[in-house]
Design an enzyme around this catalytic site. Structure first.
Site, PDB file in Angstrom:
ATOM      1  N   HIS A   1       0.813  -1.218   0.000  1.00  0.00           N
ATOM      2  CA  HIS A   1       0.000   0.000   0.000  1.00  0.00           C
ATOM      3  C   HIS A   1       0.850   1.273   0.000  1.00  0.00           C
ATOM      4  O   HIS A   1       0.321   2.377  -0.194  1.00  0.00           O
ATOM      5  CB  HIS A   1      -0.946   0.003   1.194  1.00  0.00           C
ATOM      6  CG  HIS A   1      -2.292   0.589   0.883  1.00  0.00           C
ATOM      7  ND1 HIS A   1      -2.476   1.557  -0.080  1.00  0.00           N
ATOM      8  CD2 HIS A   1      -3.524   0.352   1.394  1.00  0.00           C
ATOM      9  CE1 HIS A   1      -3.752   1.894  -0.138  1.00  0.00           C
ATOM     10  NE2 HIS A   1      -4.416   1.172   0.739  1.00  0.00           N
ATOM     11  N   ARG A   2       2.155   1.157   0.226  1.00  0.00           N
ATOM     12  CA  ARG A   2       3.021   2.334   0.080  1.00  0.00           C
ATOM     13  C   ARG A   2       3.168   2.705  -1.388  1.00  0.00           C
ATOM     14  O   ARG A   2       3.340   3.889  -1.724  1.00  0.00           O
ATOM     15  CB  ARG A   2       4.414   2.048   0.669  1.00  0.00           C
ATOM     16  CG  ARG A   2       4.447   1.745   2.145  1.00  0.00           C
ATOM     17  CD  ARG A   2       5.842   1.326   2.576  1.00  0.00           C
ATOM     18  NE  ARG A   2       6.301   0.132   1.854  1.00  0.00           N
ATOM     19  CZ  ARG A   2       7.508  -0.406   1.980  1.00  0.00           C
ATOM     20  NH1 ARG A   2       8.388   0.139   2.802  1.00  0.00           N
ATOM     21  NH2 ARG A   2       7.841  -1.481   1.300  1.00  0.00           N
TER      22      ARG A   2
END
Length: 487
Positions: A458-459
């Protein structure tokens, strides 16, 4: 280098990967006395990434194998000695190496003379307390020792005199005291001993030059065999159901359990998964797909002349669909640079395929998979899987992956929440294809259905991008004729 050193050549364990520190010897292909030639494979080793065959870089006769099969060896340690000039006559390589001048190995350390107080006998023949002078010649290479100071030499001689030790003769009934020097063991072995609570000073070494090995530590850590029970009758005790008669309850665990050291591929996989799970924030999304048309296309491709001799299966088309989806959404092909706090976008795809092997799960990858046609992708996929199962995957194929597919469907599993391969932005799980009732064109019909799961970092990948990629893969598999081509 002297003549002896030139004749007896030692082949050391190479770093067959990227920064690996050790490897396990799986099997030897030669034995002492065998002739070997430059480039001949002499053994197979397993690293943290894969099994690798090691060719020897010179020609001659095998004189000595330094380690047995199943031994874990540090990179840089000699594993085999070869006599490169056997015509010169028989000679022991250990003796030849031991006869080398001290200057060849390291600068000579001047030996101080004992002080005048020391007895003359001690000067002529120093004797360690509790030991006599051995009359038999030893075949082991002498261990390197630091030079003793004059005060220490005199002190030892005086101690020998006080204990009544006659130089040159063994001291009767003298207890053997453990050496005051630090036990010889490499850092990984010391750490293992610390983790197992083993005192290295009490371990009997079996390695070359008195070095303590991992096996020595494990042997020392193993519980001692229980002493035989006295003949006196004992009160009957309850036994576990199905336990053999006469077996004590406390020994049942040892009988019914197996302990296997964590090493090689399994150790590397465990370390990588823990690192990935607690470093990259995982998000997993799912979609259920009607893949009836994909299954029909698989059958047509098996009859296509351009795919003759190639392996065609649903995984091939799932891989192709993912590559098409990445081309349409290129931002998903990226990596996180923690040190420089940068996102590295990549204009290529090295497609990893998770492969279950007898030594554990490995993830080799197909380099530049985005640029391959369908026949080329099929050929590369077949080679990758067969090589992995044989344990012959080269280390280069284990690095540089950008995205991975794991086919859990082959085990009859519908789906899962896969953990990212370290350094990669996404991994796609392909579940089992089952015939299920499905609403198709307003009617309930039996259709081939599967579930896809996409885990992403999700980064790097937000929910919108991850959802677009997963939806794209699903749409392609629902109508594969539009986008999957092999020309």
């Amino acid at each position: 280098m002297t003549a002896n050193a030139q004749r007896f050549r030692e082949f050391k364990m190479p770093d067959v990967g990227e920064g690996l520190t050790e490897a396990e010897i799986l099997s030897w292909h030669v034995k002492p006395g065998d002739e070997v030639t430059d480039g001949q494979v002499v053994c197979e080793v397993e690293t943290a990434k894969a099994a690798v065959e090691l060719p020897i870089p010179f020609t001659g006769t095998v004189s000595e194998l330094h380690f047995d099969e199943g031994t874990t060896v540090d990179v840089g340690a000699p594993i085999i000695t070869v006599d490169t000039d056997p015509a010169a006559g028989p000679a022991a390589p250990a003796a030849a190496l031991a006869a080398e001048p001290a200057a060849e190995a390291e600068p000579a350390v001047p030996q101080p003379e004992p002080e005048p107080e020391a007895p003359k006998e001690a000067k002529r023949q120093p004797v360690l307390v509790g030991y006599g002078v051995s009359t038999a010649s030893t075949k082991r290479r002498p261990r390197k020792q630091a030079a003793a100071s004059p005060q220490e030499g005199a002190k030892q001689a005086l101690q020998a005199e006080l204990n009544g030790t006659v130089p040159g003769a063994p001291a009767p009934d003298a207890p053997t005291a453990p050496a005051a020097t630090r036990p010889l063991a490499k850092p990984p072995v010391r750490k293992l001993a610390k983790d197992l609570g083993v005192d290295l000073a009490l371990v009997t070494p079996s390695g070359p030059e008195g070095i303590i090995t991992r096996e020595d530590v494990h042997a020392a850590a193993a519980p001692a065999a229980p002493a035989p029970a006295p003949a006196a009758p004992a009160a009957p005790s309850a036994q576990a159901p199905g336990a053999p008669a006469g077996v004590e309850p406390q020994s049942m665990a040892a009988i019914r359990e197996r302990r296997v050291p964590v090493k090689g591929v399994r150790k590397a996989t465990a370390s990588a998964m823990v690192s990935s799970a607690f470093t990259a924030p995982h998000v997993t999304e799912f979609v259920t797909v009607d893949v009836t048309r994909t299954m029909r296309l698989v059958e047509k491709l098996k009859q296509d002349k351009d795919m003759a001799g190639l392996r065609v299966n649903p995984l091939l088309l799932v891989a192709r669909a993912l590559l098409v989806a990445i081309r349409r959404n290129p931002d998903i092909s990226a990596s996180w640079d923690e040190e420089n706090q940068e996102i590295v976008y990549k204009d290529y795809v090295n497609l990893g395929i998770a492969a279950a092997t007898p030594r554990g799960l490995i993830v080799p990858n197909i380099k530049d998979a985005h640029a391959k046609t369908l026949p080329e992708l099929s050929r590369a996929l077949g080679d990758l899987v067969s090589t992995a199962r044989e344990g012959k995957t080269p280390p280069g194929d284990m690095t540089g992956g950008t995205v991975t597919i794991t086919n859990v469907g082959v085990f009859g599993v519908d789906t899962g929440t896969p953990i990212l391969n370290p350094g990669e932005p996404a991994i796609l799980a392909f579940g089992a294809v089952r015939e299920q009732p499905w609403v198709h064109k307003g009617k309930v019909k039996p259709r081939h259905v599967t579930t896809l799961a996409l885990s992403f970092d999700h980064r790097l990948v937000d929910g919108e991008l991850g959802s677009r990629v997963l939806a794209d893969v699903a749409a392609i598999l629902e109508r594969p004729g539009r986008l999957i081509t092999w020309a």
